[in-house]
Design an enzyme around this catalytic site. Sequence first.
Site, PDB file in Angstrom:
ATOM      1  N   LYS A 122      27.323  29.749  34.516  1.00  0.00           N
ATOM      2  CA  LYS A 122      27.009  30.073  36.039  1.00  0.00           C
ATOM      3  C   LYS A 122      26.814  29.191  36.835  1.00  0.00           C
ATOM      4  O   LYS A 122      27.593  29.182  38.120  1.00  0.00           O
ATOM      5  CB  LYS A 122      25.685  30.923  35.496  1.00  0.00           C
ATOM      6  CG  LYS A 122      25.620  32.011  34.636  1.00  0.00           C
ATOM      7  CD  LYS A 122      26.145  33.162  34.961  1.00  0.00           C
ATOM      8  CE  LYS A 122      26.411  34.049  33.888  1.00  0.00           C
ATOM      9  NZ  LYS A 122      25.356  34.472  33.126  1.00  0.00           N
TER      10      LYS A 122
ATOM     11  N   ASP B  86      14.881  31.538  30.003  1.00  0.00           N
ATOM     12  CA  ASP B  86      16.328  31.828  30.334  1.00  0.00           C
ATOM     13  C   ASP B  86      16.637  31.389  31.644  1.00  0.00           C
ATOM     14  O   ASP B  86      16.074  32.146  32.514  1.00  0.00           O
ATOM     15  CB  ASP B  86      16.772  33.182  29.867  1.00  0.00           C
ATOM     16  CG  ASP B  86      18.206  33.446  30.170  1.00  0.00           C
ATOM     17  OD1 ASP B  86      18.909  32.445  30.687  1.00  0.00           O
ATOM     18  OD2 ASP B  86      18.494  34.505  30.121  1.00  0.00           O
TER      19      ASP B  86
ATOM     20  N   TRP C  10      18.803  40.998  31.572  1.00  0.00           N
ATOM     21  CA  TRP C  10      18.788  39.938  30.516  1.00  0.00           C
ATOM     22  C   TRP C  10      17.741  39.836  29.863  1.00  0.00           C
ATOM     23  O   TRP C  10      17.350  39.500  28.492  1.00  0.00           O
ATOM     24  CB  TRP C  10      19.374  38.549  31.279  1.00  0.00           C
ATOM     25  CG  TRP C  10      20.720  38.729  31.586  1.00  0.00           C
ATOM     26  CD1 TRP C  10      21.174  38.789  32.752  1.00  0.00           C
ATOM     27  CD2 TRP C  10      21.888  38.984  30.889  1.00  0.00           C
ATOM     28  NE1 TRP C  10      22.650  38.735  32.829  1.00  0.00           N
ATOM     29  CE2 TRP C  10      23.061  38.940  31.451  1.00  0.00           C
ATOM     30  CE3 TRP C  10      22.110  39.257  29.435  1.00  0.00           C
ATOM     31  CZ2 TRP C  10      24.355  39.074  31.099  1.00  0.00           C
ATOM     32  CZ3 TRP C  10      23.479  39.328  29.132  1.00  0.00           C
ATOM     33  CH2 TRP C  10      24.512  39.338  29.759  1.00  0.00           C
TER      34      TRP C  10
END
Length: 361
Positions: A196, A172, A104
């Site tokens: 999530k 993030d 990511w």
Amino acid sequence: MSERILNFSAGPAILPEAVLEEAAQAVREIGGSGMSLLEVSHRGKHYEAIHNDAETRLLRVLGLDAADYAPLFLQGGASLQFAMVPQNFLKPGQAADYVISGDWGAKALKEAKLFGDAREAASSKSDGYSHIPKDLSLTPGARYVHITTNNTIEGTEYFALPDVGDVPLVADSSSDFLALSRDYSRFSLLYAGAQKNAGPAGVTMAVVRRSFLETANTDIPKILAYQTHADTNSLYNTPPTFAIYVVGLVLKWVEEQGGLAAMEARNHAKAAVLYSALDDCALYQPTVTDKADRSLMNVTWRFTDTAREPEFLAEAKTHGMDGLKGHRSVGGLRASIYNAFPAQGVQRLADLLRDFARRNG
Ligand SMILES: *Cc1c(COP(=O)(O)O)cnc(C)c1O
């Protein structure tokens, strides 16, 4: 309703049952209005109260002050943040540093390169992202340093934030948002897709330091400017009302559980049960070599004989366990045990792992 599955999915992921109950009720009717939450105006009084409550809770849970931080509800997922961060805070000729601790983060860096001099400050890619890179080569005068607090795919997590001096820290935090009691004032900008650990898909939470916001670029599309959303209380356009409502319920649930300190303690205990089962059995190989970096959220491992993995997955399914397959880019297995995942469910997986190893060892 059928019996609830032990849902180890990485995201969208498990939510507290009490939250699901309350959300289901709101779909039928909200606050004696004679209307479903799905039907009411985002500028009406029923939704307004929900929206403001979620914002207040977001800052309170993170221990941040509204005078210093703007709480934002955005759309486009963490993936849009990969583009929005540099579009707002980077220009040609300006540098930003990215720590690449997983796939990511690599995606975030790639987007930032479209806007300015985005650099790799460190990377653990050559080690298969099996640890968090700690030696950073930081650029003097960088606009910001970007990290990924939890690496959902690879199963590593930051337990101590890097020292980046006076440079704004941007993160993030999609897969460990609301999981650890960190000093959140260390971040100038923190963002997370809700799906999530904090709610359903469709909303992205961000908190941004107001003084950092003042340095943002202004020559960008209005909807992509953090300032627009800060100025309009995240009501510039129609927000994802239902997703924000559910995030508010999750925040309330976190507070009722004792806040982030209690979440962190529970998450440590749950992860320890699983890692010790994996470490004890020669049949399994945890993929994160540096034990200090092992994620409390996404536990990743392989079988020493990978041919046995499908057999285990099939057996887990007969025990009501789902979502244990590793990310398609890395294979292996992954158990995502977010805040809402029950401790006894983690214990059941650990028991099955030990039992399977005994029978196949
Ligand atoms: C899932 C995930 C993303 C992507 O999120 P989207 O909401 O699908 O854009 C980005 N970063 C991390 C750490 C993630 O876990």
